[in-house]
Scaffold this motif. Structure first.
Motif, mmCIF file in Angstrom:
data_model
loop_
_atom_site.group_PDB
_atom_site.id
_atom_site.type_symbol
_atom_site.label_atom_id
_atom_site.label_comp_id
_atom_site.label_asym_id
_atom_site.label_seq_id
_atom_site.Cartn_x
_atom_site.Cartn_y
_atom_site.Cartn_z
ATOM 1 N N PRO A 56 -0.697 -7.500 6.104
ATOM 2 C CA PRO A 56 -0.757 -6.870 7.430
ATOM 3 C C PRO A 56 -1.580 -5.585 7.465
ATOM 4 C CG PRO A 56 1.342 -6.389 6.406
ATOM 5 C CD PRO A 56 0.634 -7.362 5.504
ATOM 6 N N TYR A 57 -1.898 -5.001 6.342
ATOM 7 C CA TYR A 57 -2.586 -3.715 6.311
ATOM 8 C C TYR A 57 -4.099 -3.896 6.163
ATOM 9 C CZ TYR A 57 2.268 -2.697 5.646
ATOM 10 O OH TYR A 57 3.622 -2.677 5.817
ATOM 11 N N GLU B 286 0.983 -7.626 0.244
ATOM 12 C CA GLU B 286 0.797 -6.195 0.429
ATOM 13 C C GLU B 286 2.135 -5.507 0.657
ATOM 14 O OE1 GLU B 286 -3.735 -6.231 2.189
ATOM 15 O OE2 GLU B 286 -2.117 -5.672 3.537
ATOM 16 N N ASN B 287 2.112 -4.180 0.512
ATOM 17 C CA ASN B 287 3.293 -3.365 0.688
ATOM 18 C C ASN B 287 2.869 -2.086 1.389
ATOM 19 O OD1 ASN B 287 5.363 -1.234 -0.336
ATOM 20 N ND2 ASN B 287 6.293 -3.214 -0.815
ATOM 21 N N ALA B 288 3.732 -1.556 2.235
ATOM 22 C CA ALA B 288 3.420 -0.312 2.932
ATOM 23 C C ALA B 288 3.127 0.819 1.940
ATOM 24 C CB ALA B 288 4.556 0.081 3.866
ATOM 25 N N SER B 289 3.731 0.768 0.772
ATOM 26 C CA SER B 289 3.389 1.671 -0.316
ATOM 27 C C SER B 289 2.282 0.977 -1.103
ATOM 28 C CB SER B 289 4.614 1.927 -1.202
ATOM 29 O OG SER B 289 4.257 2.732 -2.292
ATOM 30 N N PHE B 290 1.040 1.234 -0.738
ATOM 31 C CA PHE B 290 -0.106 0.435 -1.170
ATOM 32 C C PHE B 290 -0.169 0.150 -2.670
ATOM 33 C CE2 PHE B 290 -1.898 2.309 2.838
ATOM 34 C CZ PHE B 290 -1.822 1.131 3.563
ATOM 35 N N GLY B 291 0.260 1.079 -3.492
ATOM 36 C CA GLY B 291 0.216 0.877 -4.937
ATOM 37 C C GLY B 291 1.112 -0.252 -5.424
ATOM 38 N N LEU B 292 2.029 -0.691 -4.588
ATOM 39 C CA LEU B 292 2.942 -1.767 -4.965
ATOM 40 C C LEU B 292 2.433 -3.144 -4.550
ATOM 41 C CD1 LEU B 292 6.328 -0.046 -4.085
ATOM 42 C CD2 LEU B 292 5.146 -0.150 -6.287
#
Length: 139
Positions: A21-22, A45-51
């Motif tokens: 989604p990002y 993807e994750n809202a905490s991009f590094g994850l």
């Protein structure tokens, strides 16, 4: 041996399962093993991009959890914005390292098909990551 078209089709199917989604950049990967087994993954993807997990990393984790630690002979990777294929997609540096470790465990140098809408690049993993660091580097 893995059929090129079968593996590419599996990677394209995996694109539909991406959660992106990002960046909106959906990626699918398919790993082919010597006995014909195909293991797929899609980016998450994750809202905490590094994850965020790349498709190739997700596929390797799935394969290893299912007991596949050798005989990796081929890899197909594809993707694009909202899953629409454009230029061929190649594994990022992190994914090249993760794929290399799995290949090194089985002593293979898999072919990597980087798939786009109009073209498919074909490489050996060792060409994409020369002098790779791996399990043998720690002895």
């Amino acid at each position: 041996m893995i059929d090129r078209d079968t593996l590419i089709s599996a990677a394209k199917d995996a694109v539909a399962r991406a959660y992106a989604p990002y960046s909106r950049f959906h990626v699918g990967a398919a790993l082919g093993f010597a006995d014909g087994t195909v293991v797929t993954g899609a980016n998450v993807e994750n809202a905490s991009f590094g994850l965020t997990l790349c498709a190739e990393t997700a596929a390797v984790a799935r394969a290893m959890n299912d007991g596949w630690r050798s005989e990796l002979v081929a890899i197909a990777v594809t993707g694009g914005i909202e899953g629409v294929l454009a230029a061929p997609v190649a594994p990022c540096g992190r994914c090249r390292q993760v794929l290399s470790e799995l290949a090194q465990l089985g002593g293979t140098d898999p072919v990597v098909w980087c798939v786009g809408a109009e073209a498919v690049g074909e490489y050996r993993l060792s060409d994409l990551l020369p002098n790779a660091f791996g399990p043998g580097s720690l002895v």
